[in-house]
Write a protein that holds these residues in place. Sequence first.
Motif, PDB file in Angstrom:
ATOM      1  N   ILE A   1       0.861  -1.179   0.000  1.00 40.28           N
ATOM      2  CA  ILE A   1       0.000   0.000   0.000  1.00 40.28           C
ATOM      3  C   ILE A   1       0.899   1.232   0.000  1.00 40.28           C
ATOM      4  O   ILE A   1       1.650   1.451   0.949  1.00 40.28           O
ATOM      5  N   TYR A   2       0.815   2.021  -1.064  1.00 41.44           N
ATOM      6  CA  TYR A   2       1.717   3.161  -1.226  1.00 41.44           C
ATOM      7  C   TYR A   2       1.691   4.106  -0.030  1.00 41.44           C
ATOM      8  O   TYR A   2       2.740   4.603   0.399  1.00 41.44           O
ATOM      9  N   ALA A   3       0.535   4.339   0.523  1.00 44.63           N
ATOM     10  CA  ALA A   3       0.406   5.283   1.641  1.00 44.63           C
ATOM     11  C   ALA A   3       1.259   4.875   2.833  1.00 44.63           C
ATOM     12  O   ALA A   3       1.666   5.722   3.627  1.00 44.63           O
ATOM     13  N   THR A   4       1.560   3.593   2.964  1.00 45.90           N
ATOM     14  CA  THR A   4       2.293   3.111   4.136  1.00 45.90           C
ATOM     15  C   THR A   4       3.813   3.189   3.967  1.00 45.90           C
ATOM     16  O   THR A   4       4.544   2.720   4.827  1.00 45.90           O
ATOM     17  N   ARG A   5       4.274   3.816   2.898  1.00 50.51           N
ATOM     18  CA  ARG A   5       5.724   3.993   2.721  1.00 50.51           C
ATOM     19  C   ARG A   5       6.294   4.934   3.767  1.00 50.51           C
ATOM     20  O   ARG A   5       7.449   4.830   4.127  1.00 50.51           O
ATOM     21  N   THR A   6       5.496   5.869   4.230  1.00 55.14           N
ATOM     22  CA  THR A   6       5.951   6.837   5.218  1.00 55.14           C
ATOM     23  C   THR A   6       5.244   6.572   6.547  1.00 55.14           C
ATOM     24  O   THR A   6       4.161   5.977   6.581  1.00 55.14           O
TER      25      THR A   6
END
Length: 161
Positions: free
Chosen positions: A123-128
């Motif tokens: 999930i892209y949002a969880t990269r940060t």
Amino acid sequence: MSKPLWRALFRPRPLLAFAAALLLATAWGSLVQTQYNLAALQGLGQSIDAATRWQTSLQDLLGFGPVYAAIVLAAWLPAFAAAFWLGRRKGAYLVCVVPLATSVSLIAAIRLIDAFAPMPVLIYATRTLDGLLAMAVGGLVGGLLFIWLVRPKADRAGDLR
């Protein structure tokens, strides 16, 4: 002698509360990841109007939502079991433990999935960290909704005043 806690959980009201909380956490997470993806596209210079934002959000709710619901469910089953075991005395302790368990379990599940996913993150949002915490807030809000929906009738009567 009172019924075991697990029997009390498998009644219609707690099951419906669980389903409502699961839907809320799933919708929250799906919408968070959609907005992070759209923000990343805007960061690359892509113009995104409100209609596209709404359409993309709806498509992600329908497309990514079921996948994320499975992730939330897989995270929550052991989290609820642990929370109810730890909070077997009920009361204020359980009110704190369930939302904490529902949010922390999402972080753990997402990081576990990322450890086995072929890409850096699923999930892209969880990269940060802020994106991961934004997703976890959905678990927290879902846990709070569950507690609110299963509270005793005496507590609900005060809501009407």
